[in-house]
Design a protein around this motif. Sequence first.
Motif, PDB file in Angstrom:
ATOM      1  N   ALA A  79       1.622  73.853 -33.278  1.00 57.47           N
ATOM      2  CA  ALA A  79       1.006  72.867 -32.392  1.00 57.47           C
ATOM      3  C   ALA A  79      -0.195  73.460 -31.658  1.00 57.47           C
ATOM      4  O   ALA A  79      -1.235  72.806 -31.504  1.00 57.47           O
ATOM      5  CB  ALA A  79       2.035  72.342 -31.394  1.00 57.47           C
ATOM      6  N   LEU A  80      -0.067  74.724 -31.217  1.00 57.32           N
ATOM      7  CA  LEU A  80      -1.179  75.368 -30.527  1.00 57.32           C
ATOM      8  C   LEU A  80      -2.361  75.582 -31.473  1.00 57.32           C
ATOM      9  O   LEU A  80      -3.521  75.340 -31.104  1.00 57.32           O
ATOM     10  CB  LEU A  80      -0.715  76.702 -29.941  1.00 57.32           C
ATOM     11  CG  LEU A  80      -1.746  77.468 -29.113  1.00 57.32           C
ATOM     12  CD1 LEU A  80      -2.178  76.655 -27.905  1.00 57.32           C
ATOM     13  CD2 LEU A  80      -1.188  78.817 -28.669  1.00 57.32           C
ATOM     14  N   ALA A  81      -2.083  76.008 -32.707  1.00 56.71           N
ATOM     15  CA  ALA A  81      -3.163  76.201 -33.676  1.00 56.71           C
ATOM     16  C   ALA A  81      -3.855  74.880 -34.010  1.00 56.71           C
ATOM     17  O   ALA A  81      -5.091  74.810 -34.111  1.00 56.71           O
ATOM     18  CB  ALA A  81      -2.609  76.840 -34.953  1.00 56.71           C
ATOM     19  N   GLY A  82      -3.066  73.813 -34.154  1.00 59.86           N
ATOM     20  CA  GLY A  82      -3.667  72.506 -34.416  1.00 59.86           C
ATOM     21  C   GLY A  82      -4.528  72.031 -33.267  1.00 59.86           C
ATOM     22  O   GLY A  82      -5.601  71.448 -33.474  1.00 59.86           O
ATOM     23  N   ALA A  83      -4.087  72.278 -32.024  1.00 63.66           N
ATOM     24  CA  ALA A  83      -4.878  71.872 -30.862  1.00 63.66           C
ATOM     25  C   ALA A  83      -6.189  72.644 -30.785  1.00 63.66           C
ATOM     26  O   ALA A  83      -7.249  72.064 -30.508  1.00 63.66           O
ATOM     27  CB  ALA A  83      -4.058  72.076 -29.587  1.00 63.66           C
ATOM     28  N   TRP A  84      -6.145  73.968 -31.037  1.00 61.30           N
ATOM     29  CA  TRP A  84      -7.378  74.754 -31.036  1.00 61.30           C
ATOM     30  C   TRP A  84      -8.319  74.301 -32.145  1.00 61.30           C
ATOM     31  O   TRP A  84      -9.546  74.218 -31.945  1.00 61.30           O
ATOM     32  CB  TRP A  84      -7.056  76.243 -31.203  1.00 61.30           C
ATOM     33  CG  TRP A  84      -6.693  76.924 -29.933  1.00 61.30           C
ATOM     34  CD1 TRP A  84      -5.438  77.253 -29.511  1.00 61.30           C
ATOM     35  CD2 TRP A  84      -7.587  77.341 -28.907  1.00 61.30           C
ATOM     36  NE1 TRP A  84      -5.488  77.861 -28.289  1.00 61.30           N
ATOM     37  CE2 TRP A  84      -6.797  77.942 -27.887  1.00 61.30           C
ATOM     38  CE3 TRP A  84      -8.956  77.291 -28.739  1.00 61.30           C
ATOM     39  CZ2 TRP A  84      -7.357  78.458 -26.730  1.00 61.30           C
ATOM     40  CZ3 TRP A  84      -9.528  77.807 -27.581  1.00 61.30           C
ATOM     41  CH2 TRP A  84      -8.734  78.385 -26.594  1.00 61.30           C
ATOM     42  N   LEU A  85      -7.775  73.987 -33.316  1.00 64.97           N
ATOM     43  CA  LEU A  85      -8.604  73.510 -34.421  1.00 64.97           C
ATOM     44  C   LEU A  85      -9.272  72.184 -34.075  1.00 64.97           C
ATOM     45  O   LEU A  85     -10.459  71.970 -34.351  1.00 64.97           O
ATOM     46  CB  LEU A  85      -7.750  73.366 -35.676  1.00 64.97           C
ATOM     47  CG  LEU A  85      -8.474  72.923 -36.961  1.00 64.97           C
ATOM     48  CD1 LEU A  85      -9.513  73.949 -37.374  1.00 64.97           C
ATOM     49  CD2 LEU A  85      -7.466  72.699 -38.087  1.00 64.97           C
ATOM     50  N   ALA A  86      -8.529  71.276 -33.439  1.00 62.37           N
ATOM     51  CA  ALA A  86      -9.078  69.966 -33.088  1.00 62.37           C
ATOM     52  C   ALA A  86     -10.167  70.085 -32.023  1.00 62.37           C
ATOM     53  O   ALA A  86     -11.215  69.429 -32.115  1.00 62.37           O
ATOM     54  CB  ALA A  86      -7.953  69.050 -32.609  1.00 62.37           C
TER      55      ALA A  86
END
Length: 711
Positions: free
Chosen positions: A264-271
């Motif tokens: 979830a953290l990686a997806g948020a940083w990517l977004a």
Amino acid sequence: MLRNLSAYRPVVLIRDAAEQRMGSTTLQGLQGFQIDGAVFAVRSADAKTVTFARDGHEWRYDGSVLYRDGRQQPSCPESRLSTRMVAAWNSTMPLPVTIARPLSFGGNLYCDNRLGLAQVTPGAVQIARVNGSLQLSAGNPDGDRAAVQVLSSAGPRELSKQEASLAGVNAIAVGRTRFHLSASGDQLTLTPSRHVKLFSEPELKLPPQVRWNWQQRSLWSCAHVDAVWIGLAIGAVGLAIGALACIAASMSPGTTAPWSARAALAGAWLATASSLAAGLIALILQRAGHPPSAACSLVLGAGALLLWLALPGRLTLATAAGAILLAAGLLAQLELGLAAPESSWLRFYQKSAAMLAMGAGFGGMLRLLAQHLMARGTRLAQRSIEWILALFAAVALAALAAQVLWGDETGVFDLQPVELAKLALTALTAHCLALRFNWHNGPQRLAEHGARWLQLIAPALLFLALLGLALVQVDDFSPLILLLVWSTGMGLAYALAAGNRLPAALLICGAMSAIVAIAGLRVAGTDDLIRWGFYADRFLVWLNPAEHPHTGQQLLLGARAIGEGGWLGADHWLGLRALGQSAGSVTNIPAVQDDFAASFFLNRHGLLGGLLLWTVQAAFLCGIVLAATHAHRGGVQARNFHHAWLGRFRYFALCGGAAFVLAHFLLSWGTNLAIFPIMGQPMSFLSAGGSHLLFFLCPLLTFVAISTEGV
């Protein structure tokens, strides 16, 4: 071949990166030139310097400085400080590092880079450094022109009747519209772009040699926007990864929690990174003349809002109201762009969407970083925070200085440093008030007390800089009102936090007295202020706009638009039936996208729609005040110096931000409803103020979200 027939709008020929304005010529090879009845003999001319003579005087011009008989002319009486500094720089520096400044003919003054000529309007003829050579032109595009003849071995010729070949020309610019050229055999095809007048049906009244291929405006496809779509796609993938990770964690929290949290953290940083990149690319494309389509900007803005709401954290009243205001502002700007009779009106909406994506992406990164630091229990040292704030203030002061030197009241380099300075002033003042409020709990050594007193008066520099800019650079007193409302808000916040009821009561009474004074000025007139010379033209327009054709026309057109809207909008359906339709005469209001955006909104959606907008604006301010109250409570209950300072810093920063937003709301509604004299300030969220959105509103929303993480 092309000949320019207009004496006031010269055609510009564009060959790759070089531009040639019709009615201009290089000075090399000329024997002289004549401006009306004044004849100048050219003695020498090359790509860098020209020397000419008339009436016993010799003039030399190098693209930056004009010399009369070997001496630089003195500055003009009305020259600004920035102009004098540039002239001093050019006179002392080598030619390669000088700042290009045109030589202007006309008027009655011999000063600076002006050469006076009787019966010739100032600026009607110019010599300037263009594309690496000195060119003589018949005035600037927006000014008056004079009869100019150039004298060569082939004889005299009129500069205004100049002809040019279209061989090698990629495009021509006529006024604000650019036509891209393509030749095939004996046919020439012109494709208009940028400022293009829109028609609901093909125009048929054309000569038989010209054929018009009419086509519908595309809302989806556009050139050079693949990178924006790629960024949006990557952002969607990041949000999907975060959503799937959260779903997996909720289904089996015992085994997949560590993995799902990292995903979830990686997806948020990517977004967030993709949103920032997509917004930056969209802004660069627009500056390069290839703006994204209306639908692409709509998806970009919607993605930024979705990202803002999808980031982990609590959805508070301020965040929800801010998202609604952002959506309403973007849709109103899109509505204005589609309702205007010219294609270029969409640029305000496209710029706002790009800057919202940038602000949401960068603000999202700050929110994720703050959550990471809070989860690890780490914090920045007090000295590091103070250095960051000092650097922020220095950058804001440098930006204000750049506006004084190279800009005007509209900004510098297409930006408004005042918005950044307001944010820096609020943050620095909040820090100093938090220190002063908790003075006795900090270090008690005498040397440190002296340094802390210097820290407490640091915001005075920014305040004085903003005040000086308001008095010198800006043509109205709206910045003074902004600073007055902000100062009152900060004083009231300090008095309430300290429990001092008397200062709070005095400030409230002062605000009520200001309301009574405004009403009294409206009824009794403003003869005293006019006699003092305090922005007399603004008050005269306010009292009797019919006698002032320029600014008064703006006020009258805005009032007419509001009157046409009534309670339910001009279409009597709160604007639902008029979506995408022409706005009529409303687009004729000067600065309708900025200062008078509220007039367009009330015309389209009526006073009932305005009341709904006022309700959301009030909810946003109440949400910030609630967040400030929780922050103050946390500072009071803290048991160490840093936590107490942090709570009070958040409290004062939120109060300062709310005061500035309130001032923008008051000034904008007061201007549109003729409650105050006309003052140019954008309405937060609704107006197309790119710098206000990127440098003030997005950081404020980010700070609100970070401050309410633990609420």
